[in-house]
Scaffold this active site. Structure first.
Site, PDB file in Angstrom:
ATOM      1  N   ASP A   1      32.747  86.647  18.647  1.00  0.00           N
ATOM      2  CA  ASP A   1      32.515  87.875  17.884  1.00  0.00           C
ATOM      3  C   ASP A   1      33.430  88.996  18.374  1.00  0.00           C
ATOM      4  OD1 ASP A   1      31.311  89.498  15.995  1.00  0.00           O
ATOM      5  OD2 ASP A   1      29.663  90.077  17.310  1.00  0.00           O
TER       6      ASP A   1
ATOM      7  N   ARG B   1      41.297  94.273   9.691  1.00  0.00           N
ATOM      8  CA  ARG B   1      40.355  93.353  10.355  1.00  0.00           C
ATOM      9  C   ARG B   1      40.952  91.968  10.563  1.00  0.00           C
ATOM     10  NH1 ARG B   1      35.137  93.917  10.731  1.00  0.00           N
ATOM     11  NH2 ARG B   1      34.854  91.704  10.338  1.00  0.00           N
TER      12      ARG B   1
ATOM     13  N   HIS C   1      41.357  88.364  13.463  1.00  0.00           N
ATOM     14  CA  HIS C   1      41.138  86.923  13.286  1.00  0.00           C
ATOM     15  C   HIS C   1      42.383  86.138  13.712  1.00  0.00           C
ATOM     16  CE1 HIS C   1      37.387  87.904  11.492  1.00  0.00           C
ATOM     17  NE2 HIS C   1      37.864  88.309  10.329  1.00  0.00           N
TER      18      HIS C   1
ATOM     19  N   LEU D   1      37.985  65.655  24.876  1.00  0.00           N
ATOM     20  CA  LEU D   1      37.030  66.762  24.688  1.00  0.00           C
ATOM     21  C   LEU D   1      36.462  66.618  23.285  1.00  0.00           C
ATOM     22  CD1 LEU D   1      35.875  69.726  25.318  1.00  0.00           C
ATOM     23  CD2 LEU D   1      37.903  70.558  24.162  1.00  0.00           C
TER      24      LEU D   1
ATOM     25  N   ARG E   1      28.469  84.611  24.056  1.00  0.00           N
ATOM     26  CA  ARG E   1      28.734  85.436  22.882  1.00  0.00           C
ATOM     27  C   ARG E   1      29.615  86.594  23.321  1.00  0.00           C
ATOM     28  NH1 ARG E   1      25.546  87.228  17.638  1.00  0.00           N
ATOM     29  NH2 ARG E   1      27.134  88.616  16.833  1.00  0.00           N
TER      30      ARG E   1
ATOM     31  N   ARG F   1      22.559  88.771  20.286  1.00  0.00           N
ATOM     32  CA  ARG F   1      21.699  88.003  19.371  1.00  0.00           C
ATOM     33  C   ARG F   1      22.370  86.664  19.104  1.00  0.00           C
ATOM     34  NH1 ARG F   1      23.106  92.643  15.945  1.00  0.00           N
ATOM     35  NH2 ARG F   1      25.100  92.186  14.989  1.00  0.00           N
TER      36      ARG F   1
HETATM   37  C1  FPP Z   1      33.512  87.322  14.250  1.00  0.00           C
HETATM   38  O1  FPP Z   1      34.197  88.540  14.395  1.00  0.00           O
HETATM   39  C2  FPP Z   1      34.428  86.270  13.950  1.00  0.00           C
HETATM   40  C3  FPP Z   1      34.422  85.485  12.832  1.00  0.00           C
HETATM   41  C4  FPP Z   1      33.430  85.614  11.747  1.00  0.00           C
HETATM   42  C5  FPP Z   1      35.438  84.475  12.615  1.00  0.00           C
HETATM   43  C6  FPP Z   1      35.848  83.714  13.834  1.00  0.00           C
HETATM   44  C7  FPP Z   1      37.116  83.086  13.501  1.00  0.00           C
HETATM   45  C8  FPP Z   1      38.172  82.932  14.327  1.00  0.00           C
HETATM   46  C9  FPP Z   1      38.159  83.285  15.755  1.00  0.00           C
HETATM   47  C10 FPP Z   1      39.442  82.406  13.792  1.00  0.00           C
HETATM   48  C11 FPP Z   1      39.392  81.080  13.086  1.00  0.00           C
HETATM   49  C12 FPP Z   1      38.829  79.984  13.885  1.00  0.00           C
HETATM   50  C13 FPP Z   1      39.321  78.727  13.991  1.00  0.00           C
HETATM   51  C14 FPP Z   1      38.466  77.719  14.637  1.00  0.00           C
HETATM   52  C15 FPP Z   1      40.665  78.358  13.555  1.00  0.00           C
HETATM   53  P1  FPP Z   1      33.842  89.715  13.399  1.00  0.00           P
HETATM   54  O2  FPP Z   1      34.832  89.701  12.294  1.00  0.00           O
HETATM   55  O3  FPP Z   1      32.427  89.635  12.998  1.00  0.00           O
HETATM   56  O4  FPP Z   1      34.093  90.948  14.329  1.00  0.00           O
HETATM   57  P2  FPP Z   1      33.321  92.351  14.265  1.00  0.00           P
HETATM   58  O5  FPP Z   1      31.898  92.067  14.662  1.00  0.00           O
HETATM   59  O6  FPP Z   1      34.048  93.169  15.279  1.00  0.00           O
HETATM   60  O7  FPP Z   1      33.458  92.863  12.876  1.00  0.00           O
END
Ligand code: FPP
Length: 242
Positions: free
Chosen positions: A23, A36, A40, A134, A185, A191
């Site tokens: 997160d 945003r 990612h 793994l 987390r 949570r």
């Molecule tokens: C949460 O951050 C993250 C996600 C919903 C996406 C997680 C995805 C990746 C790390 C990249 C893709 C993964 C793979 C396996 C290739 P958020 O956007 O909710 O962050 P915020 O809470 O700060 O808004």
């Protein structure tokens, strides 16, 4: 501080199964006045590093929460971007992981994914099925409540009317993996966000303020060190563990 072989063999208990809620990508980007999705993109870099490191130090199972069932509620352009990002990784990076002996499995509802993503995922699962280095689970269109519900539906379809806890777990999407010993987390929230609800019943839960795009190998080392300070009593008392 990185672990060396001596640490791993002699002193440090490496969790067999680590599960991570990645997160903080959006906030990482916002802090830098970036869109945003930039968070990612940087998050993918961390995924690669952490997966390779887990393979190196001898973690047996790693489960990453990449996209939750509730994440479809995000703005459509962010969902599209995330799916495209994943699709690109399936071609490049995941094949590299296969070459390193990583067994890759996608847990979640594959039926709602775009057909080209679903096909690639299934292909990747098939070609990596005999890898032993793994076991990497990518949770995609996954939620803990979905996992439990699909297990119940499989049980009902078999006309089973009573079941033990042990047998129930055989119907979960993570079967036959051992349950996570360490749940991490990132991003400052404490949570579970509907992740692996059954499986984390006795996990040690490590919450860190570090945003996922900043979560480096040294941060995983810290989490494993913290895990090593925990006495896992499973309902017993200390004296019984001696
Ligand atoms: C949460 O951050 C993250 C996600 C919903 C996406 C997680 C995805 C990746 C790390 C990249 C893709 C993964 C793979 C396996 C290739 P958020 O956007 O909710 O962050 P915020 O809470 O700060 O808004």
């Amino acid at each position: 501080m990185k672990f060396n072989c001596k640490d791993i063999e002699n002193r440090v208990n490496i969790p067999k199964h680590i599960a991570i809620i990645m997160d903080g990508n959006g906030r990482w980007a916002k802090k830098r006045l970036l869109p945003r999705v930039a968070g990612h993109v940087r998050g993918v870099k961390r995924v690669k590093e952490i997966v390779e490191y887990c393979a190196k130090i001898g973690v047996t199972y790693l489960t990453l929460f990449a996209f939750g069932r509730e994440n479809w509620r995000r703005p459509a352009d962010e969902v599209t971007f995330l799916m495209k990002l994943l699709y690109e990784q399936l071609d490049k990076e995941f094949i590299k992981l296969h070459e390193q002996g990583v067994k890759i499995r996608f847990i979640g509802d594959k039926s709602r994914l775009r057909p080209e993503i679903r096909d690639k995922i299934i292909k990747l699962e098939t070609i990596t099925i005999n890898n032993t280095r793994l076991n990497l689970n990518i949770a995609l269109d996954y939620s803990g409540t979905y996992d439990i519900t699909q297990a119940v539906n499989k049980i009902l379809a078999q006309k089973i009317t009573s079941i033990t806890e042990e047998d129930f777990s055989k119907y979960l999407l993570t079967y036959p993996d051992v349950e996570p010993e360490l749940l991490i987390r990132t991003g400052g929230e404490s949570r579970l966000s509907n992740f692996m609800l059954w499986q984390v019943a006795y996990s040690e839960c490590y919450f860190t303020n570090t945003f996922w795009p900043d979560f480096k190998i040294k941060d995983l080392d810290l989490a494993i060190k913290w895990f090593n300070t925990k006495e896992r009593r499973f309902g017993m008392i200390s004296e019984q563990l001696e």
